[in-house]
Write a protein that holds these residues in place. Structure first.
Motif, PDB file in Angstrom:
ATOM      1  N   LEU A  55      71.407  30.634  69.325  1.00 43.81           N
ATOM      2  CA  LEU A  55      69.988  30.917  69.508  1.00 43.81           C
ATOM      3  C   LEU A  55      69.578  32.287  68.987  1.00 43.81           C
ATOM      4  O   LEU A  55      68.412  32.657  69.084  1.00 43.81           O
ATOM      5  N   GLY A  56      70.525  33.033  68.436  1.00 40.68           N
ATOM      6  CA  GLY A  56      70.234  34.392  67.990  1.00 40.68           C
ATOM      7  C   GLY A  56      70.052  34.485  66.489  1.00 40.68           C
ATOM      8  O   GLY A  56      69.876  33.486  65.785  1.00 40.68           O
ATOM      9  N   ASN A  57      70.126  35.704  65.980  1.00 45.30           N
ATOM     10  CA  ASN A  57      69.850  35.955  64.570  1.00 45.30           C
ATOM     11  C   ASN A  57      70.897  35.369  63.631  1.00 45.30           C
ATOM     12  O   ASN A  57      70.628  35.186  62.436  1.00 45.30           O
ATOM     13  N   LEU A  58      72.088  35.072  64.141  1.00 45.95           N
ATOM     14  CA  LEU A  58      73.115  34.446  63.306  1.00 45.95           C
ATOM     15  C   LEU A  58      73.048  32.926  63.377  1.00 45.95           C
ATOM     16  O   LEU A  58      73.753  32.237  62.648  1.00 45.95           O
ATOM     17  N   GLY A  59      72.224  32.420  64.264  1.00 45.73           N
ATOM     18  CA  GLY A  59      72.216  30.993  64.509  1.00 45.73           C
ATOM     19  C   GLY A  59      71.044  30.264  63.903  1.00 45.73           C
ATOM     20  O   GLY A  59      70.606  30.566  62.792  1.00 45.73           O
ATOM     21  N   TYR A  60      70.502  29.346  64.672  1.00 49.51           N
ATOM     22  CA  TYR A  60      69.468  28.453  64.173  1.00 49.51           C
ATOM     23  C   TYR A  60      68.118  29.147  64.197  1.00 49.51           C
ATOM     24  O   TYR A  60      67.218  28.785  64.944  1.00 49.51           O
ATOM     25  N   THR A  61      67.987  30.158  63.379  1.00 49.30           N
ATOM     26  CA  THR A  61      66.727  30.888  63.296  1.00 49.30           C
ATOM     27  C   THR A  61      66.229  30.865  61.857  1.00 49.30           C
ATOM     28  O   THR A  61      66.970  30.543  60.939  1.00 49.30           O
ATOM     29  N   ASN A  62      65.008  31.225  61.675  1.00 48.11           N
ATOM     30  CA  ASN A  62      64.412  31.222  60.347  1.00 48.11           C
ATOM     31  C   ASN A  62      63.500  32.421  60.236  1.00 48.11           C
ATOM     32  O   ASN A  62      62.350  32.379  60.653  1.00 48.11           O
ATOM     33  N   SER A  63      64.022  33.514  59.678  1.00 53.17           N
ATOM     34  CA  SER A  63      63.233  34.743  59.579  1.00 53.17           C
ATOM     35  C   SER A  63      62.007  34.553  58.699  1.00 53.17           C
ATOM     36  O   SER A  63      60.996  35.242  58.875  1.00 53.17           O
ATOM     37  N   ALA A  64      62.093  33.604  57.754  1.00 55.86           N
ATOM     38  CA  ALA A  64      60.950  33.359  56.883  1.00 55.86           C
ATOM     39  C   ALA A  64      59.753  32.833  57.654  1.00 55.86           C
ATOM     40  O   ALA A  64      58.618  32.907  57.201  1.00 55.86           O
ATOM     41  N   GLN A  65      60.019  32.269  58.845  1.00 49.11           N
ATOM     42  CA  GLN A  65      58.936  31.721  59.663  1.00 49.11           C
ATOM     43  C   GLN A  65      58.374  32.729  60.649  1.00 49.11           C
ATOM     44  O   GLN A  65      57.466  32.405  61.422  1.00 49.11           O
ATOM     45  N   SER A  66      58.893  33.939  60.626  1.00 47.66           N
ATOM     46  CA  SER A  66      58.465  34.931  61.622  1.00 47.66           C
ATOM     47  C   SER A  66      56.988  35.264  61.502  1.00 47.66           C
ATOM     48  O   SER A  66      56.361  35.708  62.469  1.00 47.66           O
ATOM     49  N   SER A  67      56.415  35.022  60.317  1.00 47.23           N
ATOM     50  CA  SER A  67      54.988  35.310  60.133  1.00 47.23           C
ATOM     51  C   SER A  67      54.088  34.183  60.632  1.00 47.23           C
ATOM     52  O   SER A  67      52.878  34.346  60.722  1.00 47.23           O
ATOM     53  N   LEU A  68      54.695  33.033  60.927  1.00 47.88           N
ATOM     54  CA  LEU A  68      53.894  31.892  61.380  1.00 47.88           C
ATOM     55  C   LEU A  68      53.474  32.096  62.823  1.00 47.88           C
ATOM     56  O   LEU A  68      54.309  32.283  63.704  1.00 47.88           O
ATOM     57  N   ARG A  69      52.179  32.032  63.064  1.00 47.88           N
ATOM     58  CA  ARG A  69      51.681  32.226  64.422  1.00 47.88           C
ATOM     59  C   ARG A  69      51.294  30.870  65.008  1.00 47.88           C
ATOM     60  O   ARG A  69      50.109  30.534  65.107  1.00 47.88           O
ATOM     61  N   VAL A  70      52.320  30.104  65.349  1.00 45.01           N
ATOM     62  CA  VAL A  70      52.078  28.817  65.989  1.00 45.01           C
ATOM     63  C   VAL A  70      51.951  29.064  67.485  1.00 45.01           C
ATOM     64  O   VAL A  70      52.881  29.545  68.132  1.00 45.01           O
ATOM     65  N   MET A  71      50.777  28.737  68.023  1.00 45.73           N
ATOM     66  CA  MET A  71      50.462  29.048  69.413  1.00 45.73           C
ATOM     67  C   MET A  71      50.382  27.769  70.248  1.00 45.73           C
ATOM     68  O   MET A  71      50.266  26.664  69.705  1.00 45.73           O
ATOM     69  N   TYR A  72      50.414  27.931  71.561  1.00 49.23           N
ATOM     70  CA  TYR A  72      50.535  26.784  72.466  1.00 49.23           C
ATOM     71  C   TYR A  72      49.451  26.767  73.549  1.00 49.23           C
ATOM     72  O   TYR A  72      49.659  26.209  74.625  1.00 49.23           O
ATOM     73  N   ASN A  73      48.286  27.342  73.251  1.00 54.64           N
ATOM     74  CA  ASN A  73      47.236  27.402  74.265  1.00 54.64           C
ATOM     75  C   ASN A  73      46.337  26.166  74.267  1.00 54.64           C
ATOM     76  O   ASN A  73      45.647  25.903  75.254  1.00 54.64           O
TER      77      ASN A  73
END
Length: 524
Positions: free
Chosen positions: A239-257
């Protein structure tokens, strides 16, 4: 949205609707790498005899040919779900010759990412699309990340509970909208306290140094055996930075409100061109390397530890399904494979998740802005790397709070939820589970990661050898056991039927692959 605090909601449910929670539905998707007896990843195709990966609803593949995925049908019985999961694995193992199922999340014994063969789904248009999507994942993020396995836990709450909450909250929106609002409130609360799942069930504190493929990392790894790296107080590298993450998606602001906000965020990402991937040829080229050049090729590329879901109709995108009918169920994607269970998840975990997700649903859930979402990610990262440090501090509502203090506060709220569920089901195991797992807060050695690191350190054994021994043990156990829910004949017939269905899918194609994708993306 729940208007009242947890205690008031529980009191009202207990007084007026004591059995409303009866009928929770669940499904499990367990991923597992196929490996050779040596522990190296298999390069062989999908096992013959288990059917088509495209059309077998219960035995398929994920990213690669070697990454199997076992999918149980929806059931209201946790015991039945685990029995089905065990039968699916037993049946598949019986068709794998001497190969084994890797029993942990992080892969090992992979010398080069080219050893990871992309999943093949046949030459129908939809089959080719699935493989090209994976080609895109490989070229965007590398195959090693895609070799990580996990367990997805799907849950939906019964109509009786939704009707009861709808009445108690005197909601003015439609029931369908109320249900979607309720599930989104659950998701926001889950994200706020996701770190607790990592603390309890994180089971990837170690990896083989081959996984890094020469990448530099500033994580404080300790070394063990010939090639094992581990975090002494870490929990879930997956679940961390070496795992199933996608830094390219860090700019995506997908919200849940709101459902509209969530869908809009995803739809923007699948239409927004990416500077990072623009150089890769897309499906319109003679030799495509990805589906398209957008930030997300399709919605499923968005990595999230929890997702709102609805079963989609043929040709329908996940977000269009949500807009059509609202949220139907929740998919929790934050679980590591449990190395201490031959099925990858155990009954105690399911019972805890039942209570925890009910607590997330019944608790008030204020809207969550982007800053709070980033804070929840920071808390998760802290627990991933240092979760079993008794001095670890997290940030709660703007102030530093110890993990231990916050975890105890959560468990104090879980107890009455478990009591309500026990009464509704006529059992005691929900309260017993919460009581037992509450002791893990004071004693991190009881957590999955604590047990995992102890197993390695006490025997001074490599991560890969630890997992390989478990793989051999679990295969023998599966093959020796009787079928519990299915039987050999039924599963063989299902496999054979899936091969026929794949041929029917291919025969139904009436346009070229390019036109098929033109049509798909125009609808998206």
């Amino acid at each position: 949205m729940i208007k009242h605090d947890l205690n008031k909601t529980l009191a009202a449910l207990t007084a007026q609707f004591p059995n409303a929670i009866n009928g929770i539905k669940r499904g499990i998707e367990r991923e597992a790498l196929r490996i050779k007896p040596s522990g190296h990843i298999s390069k062989l195709g999908h096992p013959k005899g288990v059917g088509s990966a495209l059309t077998n609803e219960h035995i398929t593949t994920d990213f690669s040919e070697s990454l199997l995925e076992f999918i149980t049908p929806v059931s209201t019985s946790a015991e039945q779900t685990l029995a089905q999961l065990k039968d699916l694995q037993k049946f598949t193992l019986s068709h794998m010759n001497d190969e084994l199922l890797w029993p942990i999340s992080m892969p090992c014994f992979i010398e080069h990412q080219d050893d990871i063969v992309l999943a093949q789904f046949g030459d129908s248009n939809i089959g080719r699309m699935k493989t090209l999507y994976r080609e895109g994942l490989k070229n965007r993020y590398g195959s090693m990340m895609q070799a990580i396995a996990g367990v997805h836990f799907n849950i939906s709450f019964p109509e009786t509970l939704w009707q009861s909450l709808y009445q108690l909250n005197e909601s003015k929106v439609s029931l369908s909208d109320f249900i979607s609002q309720g599930y989104l409130g659950l998701i926001r609360n889950f994200k706020r306290e996701l770190w607790l799942i990592s603390y309890l069930f994180g089971a990837s504190p170690a990896l083989c140094n081959s996984f890094l493929q020469g990448r530099e990392t500033d994580l404080p790894f300790k070394k063990l055996g010939k090639g094992t790296l581990y975090l002494e107080v870490g929990t879930a590298l997956r679940l961390g930075n070496l795992g199933y993450t996608n830094s390219a998606q860090s700019s995506l602001r997908v919200m849940y409100n709101s459902l509209e906000e969530y869908v809009a965020g995803l739809k923007e990402a699948i239409h927004l061109s990416s500077d990072l991937y623009g150089h890769l040829d897309d499906y319109k080229s003679a030799e495509p390397k990805q589906l398209n050049k957008n930030i997300l090729q399709i919605e499923n590329e968005f990595y999230s530890p929890i997702r709102p879901k609805r079963n989609a109709a043929s040709g329908e995108t996940p977000t269009d399904a949500l807009l059509r009918g609202g949220i139907e169920y929740i998919e929790v994607r934050a679980l590591d494979v449990n190395p201490f269970s031959e099925t990858g998840i155990d009954l105690q975990q399911i019972r805890f998740l039942d209570v925890f997700l009910t607590y997330c649903l019944l608790s008030e859930s204020p809207e969550m802005d982007w800053q709070e979402q980033k804070l929840s990610t920071a808390n998760l990262d802290a627990v991933v790397n240092d979760g079993r440090d008794p001095e670890l501090m997290l940030t709660k509502e703007g102030r530093a709070t110890s993990l231990t203090e916050w975890a105890h506060a959560i468990f104090d709220k879980l107890h009455p939820v478990a009591q309500y569920m026990d009464k509704a089901y006529g059992v005691s195991y929900y309260s017993e589970t919460i009581k037992e797992m509450g002791t893990w807060v004071e004693d991190p050695s009881k957590t999955f990661s604590g047990r995992y690191v102890a197993a390695l350190a006490n025997e001074n054994q490599d991560n890969g050898h630890f997992a390989l021994a478990l793989a051999q043990q679990y295969k023998q156990s599966h093959l020796d056991a009787d079928y519990q829910f299915y039987d050999q004949t039924f599963l063989a017939e299902q496999a054979a039927d899936s091969v026929l269905k794949e041929r029917e899918v291919k025969a139904a194609d009436s346009v070229s692959f390019t036109v098929f994708l033109d049509d798909y993306f125009s609808k998206a």
